[in-house]
Design an enzyme around this catalytic site. Structure first.
Site: not given
Ligand code: OAD
Length: 270
Positions: A80, A83, A116, A133, A162
């Site tokens: 983390y 990141r 995000n 999240h 702590c």
């Molecule tokens: P993902 O990594 O699963 O998906 C990212 C999406 O962004 C994909 O569908 C890509 O096609 C799309 N993408 C890539 N480049 C892009 C661009 N320039 N413009 C628009 N779209 C684009 O990420 P999330 O769906 O956000 O949770 O993932 C959901 C959750 O899964 C996250 O919040 C995280 C992860 O595990 C936790 O950590 C709890």
């Protein structure tokens, strides 16, 4: 005659760019659900990209779960911190800005819900962002804090702790197996239940309950419009899919005001 220049993106579904703009113009209440893709053009890695995605490099159960953290607090904390370091110097892109600008120009019309944790929507000026999240820059206690646990005086370390009871500091993000913040999810559901247009931007739609908000929007009769350069698991739930990167598509979609006196277009099929 198109009202805006044709974008360098392919359109699919039941509409084209002008139809999508007409949907935005006609919508009284818009909910936008964003995912990692909206920050991709700022240089923040997504999760599920086969090559560069975070989950291609580490196992979510190791790095994004409470058992993973308890098994290796130093390793998880380091990931983390890495990141967080990657976020240093990262700037919001034109997609984040288009959302913030639209909300500023149309007070009360747009609710922004994000999966995000990077804080880029807020940095772009969006207010009241519903962070399903959590937030990467924040911390909280791993176990219920006792009277002795004071974040301001946590003993330095990786992770900090702590000094009295040893309770560990952990990132304030939602891990797999954990509930989303109930008040934030409730506000998101309330906004969806009152919306007539939902934009689903840059998410694979693979994680629930976040992805369920798009199904809910469809169920209550709102239009559902996806912005994503690649297929997502929510495509079949949407009325239309705009195939393109959000930093290009969102400014085209949201970057102009409804013309004064413009009559909202006739309803498109739902
Ligand atoms: P993902 O990594 O699963 O998906 C990212 C999406 O962004 C994909 O569908 C890509 O096609 C799309 N993408 C890539 N480049 C892009 C661009 N320039 N413009 C628009 N779209 C684009 O990420 P999330 O769906 O956000 O949770 O993932 C959901 C959750 O899964 C996250 O919040 C995280 C992860 O595990 C936790 O950590 C709890």
């Amino acid at each position: 005659m198109p009202r805006v220049p044709a974008p360098d993106v392919a359109w699919s579904g039941s509409g084209d760019l002008n139809t999508a703009i007409a949907w935005v113009d006609a919508a009284q209440r818009i909910v936008v659900l964003t995912g990692a893709g909206v920050s991709a053009e700022s240089g923040v890695p997504t999760f599920r990209d086969a090559q560069t995605g975070l989950w291609a490099q580490v196992r979510p159960e190791d790095m994004a779960s409470e058992p993973g953290f308890r098994a290796d607090p130093a390793g998880v904390w380091a990931w983390y911190e890495h990141r967080r370091a990657l976020l240093q110097g990262v700037q919001p892109n034109a997609g984040h800005r288009a959302l913030a600008d639209f909300a500023r120009r149309h007070p009360g019309r747009l609710t922004l819900v994000t999966q995000n944790v990077d804080g880029l929507h807020q940095m772009a000026g969006s207010e009241g962002v519903l962070c399903l999240h959590g937030e990467l820059r924040g911390n909280r206690w791993l176990d219920d804090p006792r009277g002795c646990c004071d974040m301001a005086h946590a003993e330095a370390g990786a992770p900090p702790r702590c000094a009295t009871c040893g309770n560990l500091v952990r990132p304030a993000v939602v891990w797999f197996g954990e509930s989303l913040p109930i008040d934030i999810l409730g506000q998101a559901e309330e906004a969806v239940s009152a919306c007539d247009l939902m934009l689903v931007v840059g998410t694979a739609g693979a994680v629930y309950p976040a992805a369920g908000l798009a199904h809910m929007a469809r169920r209550i009769g709102a239009r559902v419009l996806i912005v994503n350069p690649a297929p997502s698991e929510l495509d079949s739930t949407a009325h239309a899919v705009l195939r393109g990167p959000s930093a290009e598509v969102l400014p085209l979609l949201l970057g102009r005001d409804r013309p004064a006196g413009d009559t909202p277009p006739a309803a498109a099929p739902r």
